[in-house]
Design a protein around this motif. Structure first.
Motif, PDB file in Angstrom:
ATOM      1  N   SER A  85       0.826  -1.199   0.000  1.00 38.34           N
ATOM      2  CA  SER A  85       0.000   0.000   0.000  1.00 38.34           C
ATOM      3  C   SER A  85       0.865   1.255   0.000  1.00 38.34           C
ATOM      4  O   SER A  85       0.583   2.228  -0.716  1.00 38.34           O
ATOM      5  N   ILE A  99       2.520   1.933  -3.466  1.00 38.81           N
ATOM      6  CA  ILE A  99       1.545   2.374  -4.459  1.00 38.81           C
ATOM      7  C   ILE A  99       1.162   3.841  -4.221  1.00 38.81           C
ATOM      8  O   ILE A  99       0.955   4.604  -5.166  1.00 38.81           O
ATOM      9  N   LYS A 100       1.105   4.245  -2.940  1.00 35.00           N
ATOM     10  CA  LYS A 100       0.771   5.643  -2.640  1.00 35.00           C
ATOM     11  C   LYS A 100       1.944   6.576  -2.934  1.00 35.00           C
ATOM     12  O   LYS A 100       1.735   7.743  -3.283  1.00 35.00           O
ATOM     13  N   PRO A 153       2.087   6.759  -7.446  1.00 35.84           N
ATOM     14  CA  PRO A 153       0.814   6.640  -8.162  1.00 35.84           C
ATOM     15  C   PRO A 153       0.985   6.658  -9.676  1.00 35.84           C
ATOM     16  O   PRO A 153       0.133   6.171 -10.405  1.00 35.84           O
ATOM     17  N   ARG A 159       2.891   2.528 -10.470  1.00 32.78           N
ATOM     18  CA  ARG A 159       2.484   1.516  -9.499  1.00 32.78           C
ATOM     19  C   ARG A 159       3.160   0.173  -9.748  1.00 32.78           C
ATOM     20  O   ARG A 159       3.645  -0.482  -8.826  1.00 32.78           O
ATOM     21  N   THR A 164       5.939  -1.719  -7.054  1.00 36.32           N
ATOM     22  CA  THR A 164       5.715  -3.020  -6.418  1.00 36.32           C
ATOM     23  C   THR A 164       6.639  -4.075  -7.012  1.00 36.32           C
ATOM     24  O   THR A 164       7.054  -5.011  -6.320  1.00 36.32           O
ATOM     25  N   ASP A 220       2.799  -0.737 -16.440  1.00 37.19           N
ATOM     26  CA  ASP A 220       2.533   0.698 -16.336  1.00 37.19           C
ATOM     27  C   ASP A 220       2.279   1.306 -17.713  1.00 37.19           C
ATOM     28  O   ASP A 220       1.604   2.338 -17.835  1.00 37.19           O
ATOM     29  N   ALA A 223      -0.699  -3.815  -8.322  1.00 35.48           N
ATOM     30  CA  ALA A 223      -1.107  -2.657  -9.116  1.00 35.48           C
ATOM     31  C   ALA A 223      -2.463  -2.902  -9.788  1.00 35.48           C
ATOM     32  O   ALA A 223      -3.269  -1.969  -9.938  1.00 35.48           O
ATOM     33  N   ALA A 249      -4.967  -2.178  -7.166  1.00 34.85           N
ATOM     34  CA  ALA A 249      -5.078  -0.733  -6.930  1.00 34.85           C
ATOM     35  C   ALA A 249      -5.882  -0.060  -8.033  1.00 34.85           C
ATOM     36  O   ALA A 249      -6.660   0.869  -7.782  1.00 34.85           O
ATOM     37  N   ASP A 250      -5.693  -0.529  -9.273  1.00 38.29           N
ATOM     38  CA  ASP A 250      -6.473   0.028 -10.385  1.00 38.29           C
ATOM     39  C   ASP A 250      -7.959  -0.241 -10.199  1.00 38.29           C
ATOM     40  O   ASP A 250      -8.803   0.630 -10.453  1.00 38.29           O
ATOM     41  N   THR A 305      -6.604   2.757  -3.751  1.00 38.88           N
ATOM     42  CA  THR A 305      -5.431   2.557  -2.905  1.00 38.88           C
ATOM     43  C   THR A 305      -5.734   2.534  -1.414  1.00 38.88           C
ATOM     44  O   THR A 305      -4.858   2.212  -0.623  1.00 38.88           O
TER      45      THR A 305
END
Length: 558
Positions: A176, A179-180, A183, A186, A190, A362, A416, A419-420, A424
């Protein structure tokens, strides 16, 4: 007069917490002015490179199987009960019994990540990293005592259960946060951290070999001393990584950066999904199946890589036209060394694939990346039997190197992807629950490969052809995975959190509170020096592991 409850609240709000409690709190890890986000991946690697030794624990099986006999294993008498075997001190353990530690690692990794993922989001990565260090290194110490006292149950509980819990918390601790911090990248972020989990065995296994050789004597195989030494080394690195974690201030964005506009733009949600709702969406279970099927295919190959190469090519690996059963002991030792090089090469591609494919996602999007994994994987698994029958070692090796790169890439890309889809806010906890797919695949993949092989051999199929059906079945698994991935769509808006829910979640996660400990600013020179030293601390051991692995892999080309 104030009521007792009000009085207690007043005391709680004015009494300072102990320093250690404040140090490990999430508020204390909020980054201050001048902090560089490039310091977070080395902190994550400090933890992942240590817990990744779980992949290399097989280096202990042979020495432990003769811990009593030293020179030769002393077999337990036939008919001993299960309970008696767990506490027997007069005879040696079988490798099959020791192998349960490996199974327990990944079962408890998935379970602990699922159970405590929500706590991690509230407590922060620093506290989770410290708990991970205590569990992983404490488990090694319990295992060391178990070897010294020759108690098998202590190894299962120490490293398997307690260490497995440390694996789960350590594995998801940076997800987490990274990822923050990234942004805009991502997948790359990771990928850098999860690359370390694949690389842990590449460093730990040769280090353990050297330590066991150093500690071995006429009365000891050197394993319990090695466990203690590794526990001490890993504890220093893991605590350094945990205490180095920083979380970004609420609403932080990298200067001048924007989320990438790629083919997956429509798949990137603008509002988060709550942890309690994530598993109620079809997207969660589709991605669960995607990861499970991708890992099942890859992990089955990892477990059988060495015998597979030896049995498919036999004497052709050393220029002799003969099957493996026709070779002498010296010739078998030669091809076993070559197969070890093959295993080492696969580990390099497993590690490199984690960074390469996650970074690629990405650019082309997570869904497209998994489509590549499955479509290319289907073709490669189907082509593997042809390469074996044609006698092309180079093509066979290349096929499985690419397959293992996508196996590793699947692990690194999935955070990721989540997260998408889910945002997040709870991605670490959601990722933790998703890792139950890994625990499932850790059983499904090896069982498929091992039992299909045994079935083929029992029905008279030659060893060189025993893997043909297995490869086609693994390709079929990937077909199912491709279908699941194609079915993934954006999460329905009814699962999105409201503004009030988001505010409450951030309050519960301590994201709206000020830092408890002052985080001083850093000059550009100080920041650059810190980044250089941090990357050297994790980069040098990783380069050493790569060098050792390349030396082993070179045997493939002699």
């Amino acid at each position: 007069m104030a009521s007792p409850s009000n009085a207690s609240r007043d005391v709680d709000s004015t009494t300072p917490a102990p320093f250690l409690s404040r140090l490990l709190s999430k508020e204390a890890s909020i980054a201050g002015p001048g902090y560089s986000r490039w310091l977070v991946p080395p902190a994550a690697l400090c933890i992942h490179l240590c817990i990744g030794m779980a992949y290399g624990f097989s280096v202990f099986w042979l020495p432990l199987s003769k811990a009593v006999g030293i020179a030769q294993p002393i077999e337990c008498e036939a008919g001993m009960s299960f309970g008696a075997l767990l506490v027997a001190t007069h005879c040696d353990w079988k490798i099959s019994q020791l192998g349960w530690m490996y199974t327990l690692f990944f079962v408890f990794l998935g379970c602990s990540a699922a159970i405590w993922g929500g706590w991690l989001e509230r407590a922060g990565p620093r506290k989770a990293g410290v708990v991970s260090a205590l569990c992983w290194c404490g488990g090694l110490l319990i295992s060391a005592l178990g070897v010294y006292l020759h108690q098998l149950w202590m190894l299962w509980i120490g490293s398997g259960v307690i260490g497995g819990i440390g694996l789960g918390l350590g594995y998801i601790s940076p997800v987490s946060t990274l990822i923050k911090w990234f942004p805009d990248r991502r997948g790359m972020a990771t990928g850098m951290a999860i690359m370390g989990f694949g690389g842990g065995a590449m460093i730990g296994a040769p280090l353990a070999d050297q330590l066991m050789a150093h500690f071995a004597s006429a009365h000891s195989v050197g394993v319990w001393q090695t466990f203690v030494a590794l526990a001490a080394i890993y504890f220093v690195f893991m605590m350094a990584g945990a205490l180095a974690y920083r979380v970004p201030p609420a609403g932080w964005q990298p200067p001048g950066a924007a989320p990438p506009a790629n083919a997956a733009g429509a798949m990137i949600t603008r509002r988060p999904v709550h942890l309690r709702d994530a598993h109620r969406t079809p997207q969660f279970w589709l991605v669960w199946a995607v990861l499970c099927l991708n890992v099942s295919a890859g992990i089955g190959v990892i477990g059988m890589a060495s015998p597979m190469l030896q049995e498919v090519f036999g004497g052709r690996l050393i220029g002799i036209d003969a099957g493996i059963n026709e070779l002498g002991a010296g010739q078998k030792a030669q091809i076993a060394a070559i197969a070890a090089g093959f295993t080492g090469l696969l580990s390099l591609f497993n590690i490199g694939g984690r960074f390469f494919w996650a970074s690629m996602s990405d650019r082309i999007g997570r869904k497209a990346t998994y489509c590549v994994f499955f479509a290319l994987g289907i073709a490669l698994y189907a082509a593997a039997p042809w390469a074996g029958h044609a006698g092309s070692v180079a093509v066979f090796v290349a096929i499985f190197c690419v397959i293992l790169s996508m196996y590793g890439g699947g692990f690194a890309t999935v955070p990721a992807y989540l997260a998408d889809l889910f945002g997040t806010q709870f991605v670490g906890a959601i990722h933790g629950r998703l890792l139950t797919a890994w625990a499932t695949a850790g059983i499904l993949g090896p069982v498929l490969v091992n039992y299909i092989r045994e079935y083929q051999l029992a029905h008279g199929v030659a060893k060189a052809q025993a893997y043909d059906s297995t490869m086609l079945i693994l390709a079929a698994l990937l077909v199912l995975g491709l279908i699941c991935n194609l079915l993934v769509k954006p999460v329905d808006a009814r699962f999105h959190m409201s503004d009030a829910d988001i505010a409450a979640a951030r309050q519960a996660a301590h994201e709206t509170r000020p830092a408890l400990l002052a985080q001083p600013g850093a000059t550009a020179a100080q920041s650059s020096l810190a980044i250089t030293l941090a990357w050297l601390a994790v980069g040098l051991p990783l380069l050493w592991g790569v060098w050792i692995t390349l030396q082993k892999a070179a045997l493939l080309f002699h």
